[in-house]
Design a protein around this motif. Structure first.
Motif, PDB file in Angstrom:
ATOM      1  N   ALA A 146       0.817  -1.218   0.000  1.00 35.70           N
ATOM      2  CA  ALA A 146       0.000   0.000   0.000  1.00 35.70           C
ATOM      3  C   ALA A 146       0.851   1.268   0.000  1.00 35.70           C
ATOM      4  O   ALA A 146       0.339   2.366  -0.184  1.00 35.70           O
ATOM      5  CB  ALA A 146      -0.942   0.011   1.217  1.00 35.70           C
ATOM      6  N   LEU A 147       2.168   1.112   0.195  1.00 37.95           N
ATOM      7  CA  LEU A 147       3.051   2.285   0.157  1.00 37.95           C
ATOM      8  C   LEU A 147       3.352   2.649  -1.294  1.00 37.95           C
ATOM      9  O   LEU A 147       3.338   1.781  -2.169  1.00 37.95           O
ATOM     10  CB  LEU A 147       4.382   1.974   0.852  1.00 37.95           C
ATOM     11  N   PRO A 148       3.665   3.910  -1.570  1.00 32.25           N
ATOM     12  CA  PRO A 148       4.126   4.259  -2.909  1.00 32.25           C
ATOM     13  C   PRO A 148       5.382   3.450  -3.248  1.00 32.25           C
ATOM     14  O   PRO A 148       6.194   3.167  -2.354  1.00 32.25           O
ATOM     15  CB  PRO A 148       4.460   5.750  -2.800  1.00 32.25           C
ATOM     16  N   LEU A 149       5.536   3.082  -4.515  1.00 27.01           N
ATOM     17  CA  LEU A 149       6.657   2.218  -4.922  1.00 27.01           C
ATOM     18  C   LEU A 149       8.013   2.817  -4.523  1.00 27.01           C
ATOM     19  O   LEU A 149       8.903   2.102  -4.034  1.00 27.01           O
ATOM     20  CB  LEU A 149       6.615   1.976  -6.435  1.00 27.01           C
ATOM     21  N   ALA A 150       8.146   4.131  -4.706  1.00 25.66           N
ATOM     22  CA  ALA A 150       9.430   4.774  -4.383  1.00 25.66           C
ATOM     23  C   ALA A 150       9.773   4.581  -2.906  1.00 25.66           C
ATOM     24  O   ALA A 150      10.933   4.458  -2.544  1.00 25.66           O
ATOM     25  CB  ALA A 150       9.377   6.259  -4.720  1.00 25.66           C
ATOM     26  N   GLU A 151       8.746   4.557  -2.085  1.00 24.22           N
ATOM     27  CA  GLU A 151       8.975   4.416  -0.638  1.00 24.22           C
ATOM     28  C   GLU A 151       9.277   2.964  -0.277  1.00 24.22           C
ATOM     29  O   GLU A 151      10.204   2.682   0.483  1.00 24.22           O
ATOM     30  CB  GLU A 151       7.727   4.901   0.106  1.00 24.22           C
ATOM     31  N   SER A 152       8.501   2.038  -0.831  1.00 24.65           N
ATOM     32  CA  SER A 152       8.688   0.630  -0.463  1.00 24.65           C
ATOM     33  C   SER A 152      10.015   0.100  -1.001  1.00 24.65           C
ATOM     34  O   SER A 152      10.714  -0.644  -0.305  1.00 24.65           O
ATOM     35  CB  SER A 152       7.523  -0.221  -0.970  1.00 24.65           C
ATOM     36  N   VAL A 153      10.395   0.507  -2.194  1.00 22.63           N
ATOM     37  CA  VAL A 153      11.620  -0.038  -2.788  1.00 22.63           C
ATOM     38  C   VAL A 153      12.852   0.471  -2.036  1.00 22.63           C
ATOM     39  O   VAL A 153      13.879  -0.198  -1.957  1.00 22.63           O
ATOM     40  CB  VAL A 153      11.686   0.276  -4.296  1.00 22.63           C
ATOM     41  N   ARG A 154      12.717   1.653  -1.453  1.00 25.00           N
ATOM     42  CA  ARG A 154      13.825   2.220  -0.686  1.00 25.00           C
ATOM     43  C   ARG A 154      14.115   1.395   0.574  1.00 25.00           C
ATOM     44  O   ARG A 154      15.223   1.388   1.095  1.00 25.00           O
ATOM     45  CB  ARG A 154      13.499   3.670  -0.303  1.00 25.00           C
ATOM     46  N   LEU A 155      13.107   0.704   1.077  1.00 27.07           N
ATOM     47  CA  LEU A 155      13.290  -0.114   2.283  1.00 27.07           C
ATOM     48  C   LEU A 155      14.013  -1.426   1.977  1.00 27.07           C
ATOM     49  O   LEU A 155      14.532  -2.078   2.869  1.00 27.07           O
ATOM     50  CB  LEU A 155      11.926  -0.436   2.905  1.00 27.07           C
ATOM     51  N   MET A 156      14.020  -1.812   0.705  1.00 27.07           N
ATOM     52  CA  MET A 156      14.533  -3.136   0.342  1.00 27.07           C
ATOM     53  C   MET A 156      16.048  -3.156   0.209  1.00 27.07           C
ATOM     54  O   MET A 156      16.622  -2.247  -0.392  1.00 27.07           O
ATOM     55  CB  MET A 156      13.946  -3.580  -1.013  1.00 27.07           C
ATOM     56  N   PRO A 157      16.694  -4.198   0.718  1.00 25.39           N
ATOM     57  CA  PRO A 157      18.120  -4.365   0.415  1.00 25.39           C
ATOM     58  C   PRO A 157      18.253  -4.725  -1.062  1.00 25.39           C
ATOM     59  O   PRO A 157      17.287  -5.220  -1.670  1.00 25.39           O
ATOM     60  CB  PRO A 157      18.541  -5.526   1.317  1.00 25.39           C
ATOM     61  N   PRO A 158      19.430  -4.490  -1.661  1.00 25.94           N
ATOM     62  CA  PRO A 158      19.572  -4.691  -3.117  1.00 25.94           C
ATOM     63  C   PRO A 158      19.082  -6.052  -3.607  1.00 25.94           C
ATOM     64  O   PRO A 158      18.430  -6.125  -4.648  1.00 25.94           O
ATOM     65  CB  PRO A 158      21.079  -4.545  -3.332  1.00 25.94           C
ATOM     66  N   TYR A 159      19.315  -7.122  -2.857  1.00 23.11           N
ATOM     67  CA  TYR A 159      18.952  -8.447  -3.365  1.00 23.11           C
ATOM     68  C   TYR A 159      17.433  -8.664  -3.398  1.00 23.11           C
ATOM     69  O   TYR A 159      16.959  -9.612  -4.025  1.00 23.11           O
ATOM     70  CB  TYR A 159      19.642  -9.547  -2.544  1.00 23.11           C
ATOM     71  N   LEU A 160      16.688  -7.770  -2.744  1.00 15.51           N
ATOM     72  CA  LEU A 160      15.226  -7.926  -2.762  1.00 15.51           C
ATOM     73  C   LEU A 160      14.529  -6.984  -3.739  1.00 15.51           C
ATOM     74  O   LEU A 160      13.314  -7.054  -3.916  1.00 15.51           O
ATOM     75  CB  LEU A 160      14.659  -7.692  -1.355  1.00 15.51           C
ATOM     76  N   VAL A 161      15.314  -6.106  -4.369  1.00 12.34           N
ATOM     77  CA  VAL A 161      14.685  -5.117  -5.252  1.00 12.34           C
ATOM     78  C   VAL A 161      14.003  -5.802  -6.443  1.00 12.34           C
ATOM     79  O   VAL A 161      12.853  -5.520  -6.773  1.00 12.34           O
ATOM     80  CB  VAL A 161      15.731  -4.077  -5.735  1.00 12.34           C
ATOM     81  N   MET A 162      14.691  -6.738  -7.064  1.00 12.37           N
ATOM     82  CA  MET A 162      14.112  -7.419  -8.234  1.00 12.37           C
ATOM     83  C   MET A 162      12.886  -8.251  -7.842  1.00 12.37           C
ATOM     84  O   MET A 162      11.833  -8.132  -8.502  1.00 12.37           O
ATOM     85  CB  MET A 162      15.185  -8.286  -8.897  1.00 12.37           C
ATOM     86  N   PRO A 163      12.970  -9.095  -6.798  1.00 10.74           N
ATOM     87  CA  PRO A 163      11.745  -9.800  -6.379  1.00 10.74           C
ATOM     88  C   PRO A 163      10.609  -8.835  -6.051  1.00 10.74           C
ATOM     89  O   PRO A 163       9.449  -9.109  -6.355  1.00 10.74           O
ATOM     90  CB  PRO A 163      12.194 -10.572  -5.129  1.00 10.74           C
TER      91      PRO A 163
END
Ligand code: ZN
Length: 269
Positions: A146-163
């Motif tokens: 439910a978060l904006p993509l820019a916000e949620s992707v910022r929380l992810m470590p690099p290895y989780l960005v693609m998943p």
């Protein structure tokens, strides 16, 4: 008295006279701790600054509330109950447990952090990503969508960005399906939410239901992340109430077809 010397209190729980390490909390409480338990039950305690003289007081940045709970996990005793402890206490405890590698506390805290996903999804997701707890990440993902993509992707470590991107893509497909399906549905109120100007048979539907939901859907797939918020409208007529229930159930069914985030993590490894 040395003006630099701050007043301090001594922990009621940790003040054994034969303890050989004194630790000061950020709020000036002293904890008298046995080095042997620190060494046996933690991975990063004592940190290098502990190698100083015996009488030195080691100042840590954690509060006395955090340290008292944390030290309860290093002694051979029953662990403290954390069931009713609020997030404001669990979060710094969980971070301290990770920082000093107090393994027993790390285990219990990561389970407690999972309980706070509904109320603190961003904080829990950030914690789980930083310390690599895939099951907590996956559970938090359903709320974090439910978060904006820019916000949620910022929380992810690099290895989780693609998943994460693939997971978001699955939500976008459902979003498009919902839009597509809605244009063909007729609940006796003509079109669901795509065409607000369609000739509806019921004035209340357009104003009380259609208009607010359509506005919330403008943000895109993330609107589907919180269906209670999306469908938070209160029509009074039975026809609108029934149509609203049908719409919500249809979207819930669609959302349930999205695989869990952990599925995308394991698929991408
Ligand atoms: Zn109606």
């Amino acid at each position: 008295m040395d003006p630099e010397e701050k007043k301090y209190s001594v922990s009621e729980k940790f003040h054994a006279p034969n303890a050989d390490v004194i630790i000061r909390s950020s709020d000036n409480m002293h904890f008298h701790i046995h080095r042997k338990y620190l060494e046996a039950n933690t991975g990063a305690f004592p940190p290098s600054e502990f190698e100083t003289g015996k009488d030195e007081v080691v100042a840590l940045t954690e509060s006395s509330v955090t340290l008292e709970l944390l030290f309860s996990f290093i002694y051979p005793q029953r662990y403290p109950e954390l069931e009713d402890v609020p997030f404001e206490i669990i979060e710094p405890l969980a971070e301290a447990a990770e920082k000093y590698e107090v393994f027993s506390a790390m285990y219990i805290c990561h389970l407690r952090m999972k309980d706070f996903i509904p109320t603190n999804p961003t904080e829990v997701l950030s914690y789980a990503c930083r310390h690599d707890y895939p099951l907590v990440i996956s559970a938090a993902a359903e709320v974090a969508i439910a978060l904006p993509l820019a916000e949620s992707v910022r929380l992810m470590p690099p290895y989780l960005v693609m998943p994460w991107i693939l997971y978001v893509d699955a939500w976008m497909k459902v979003y498009r399906n919902v839009q597509e399906a809605s244009t063909h549905l007729d609940y006796g109120h003509t079109l669901f939410f795509i065409d607000q100007n369609a000739n509806d048979c019921c004035g209340e539907w357009a104003h009380t239901v259609l208009s607010p939901i359509s506005k919330r859907l403008v943000v895109g797939y993330s609107a589907l992340g919180n269906l209670d918020a999306l469908f938070s409208v209160k029509p009074t007529r039975d026809c609108c109430c029934n149509a609203l229930t049908d719409c919500k159930e249809m979207i819930e069914r669609e959302v349930k077809t999205i695989p869990k985030f952990k599925h995308f993590i394991s698929n991408y490894k």
